[in-house]
Design an enzyme around this catalytic site. Sequence first.
Site: not given
Ligand code: IPM
Ligand code: MG
Length: 359
Positions: A141, A192, A225, A249, A253
């Site tokens: 990042y 990885k 993975d 990240d 999710d």
């Molecule tokens: C998160 C989001 C952010 C990230 C974006 C909005 C920059 O997806 O907080 O997980 O990738 O960190």
């Molecule tokens: Mg995110």
Amino acid sequence: MSKQILILAGDGIGPEIVAAAEKVLTRVNEKFNLGLTWEQGLLGGAAIDAHGEPYPSVTSEQAKKADAILLGAVGGPKWDTIERSIRPERGLLKIRSELNLFANLRPAILYPQLADASSLKPEIVSGLDILIVRELTGGIYFGQPRGIRELENGEKQGYNTDVYSESEIKRIAKVAFELAGLRGGKVCSVDKANVLEVTELWKQTVTALKEEQYSDIQLSHMYVDNAAMQLVRAPKQFDVIVTGNLFGDILSDEAAMLTGSIGMLPSASLDENGKGMYEPCHGSAPDIAGQNKANPLATILSVAMMLRYTFREEAAAKAIEDAVGNVLDQGLRTADIMSEGMKAVGTSEMGDAVVSALV
Ligand code: IPM
Ligand code: MG
């Protein structure tokens, strides 16, 4: 310690969910005599509209002064076409980096009341309680060099750099080991290392720290993975997962969805001294913004995390979490967690219900 909070409502559903959470904050502040004060500021698209940039210096000054920050969400189609370097997301990355908020805690907890909201079978997810510890201020990042360049043949080439130093790996691994010690005692470090040198160093450094200081913690390693697969195959094998910025990240999710709704999940991003930014894991959901439809519970639970991690007010934090359990027991549901026989409510009604449940 001063007890100053900065509230950054942000964009999309941000202002609605934050308004609901602010009511909860007001109530616990009185009830538990916390002595907290707060002010509002601008981040993301809202800041672009007012100041031409997503993290203007006025917000930066407010943020540096505050002990904790409560953030709604940033971004939306309105700002998607402006120049990349001043998009709303850049503001979020900048505040994380400037305040050194390297430790991102993303719990994925399945509320028993919401077991049927998950797309996985109940026996796979019931009782799920995972904590993802994501490194937040390094890795690909932020790594340099980065950019889009033109090659000699005129073709364009995009490039980023994944980079971690030992000290960065150690400090995030330490957070994971310490937190694991307070819960299931297990850490799975995700990498990885079969392909990427940067994560080979990650694996070695985490292993060395465990051997030096955390003999009581059970440490395992998993390629990313495989981790993505195991999260949907048998998620309850995990207690604490520690990983770098990009893998964290993605996996957070995925883990969030195991619980049925990303609308329920809070997060904390902490520096070395417990200062933190607290925000729901979900985004700004522009499609439902301004319609009183969004679920404010992730933001309300983020307030609970703030009270626990920055202000060390465990009783007040617990009271908020119990009140959320209570409104779910009452059958109140926003659209994202609605199921048959439950009572549909909007954002502000949900917030008010949590306030009333804070007995
Ligand atoms: C998160 C989001 C952010 C990230 C974006 C909005 C920059 O997806 O907080 O997980 O990738 O960190
Ligand atoms: Mg995110």
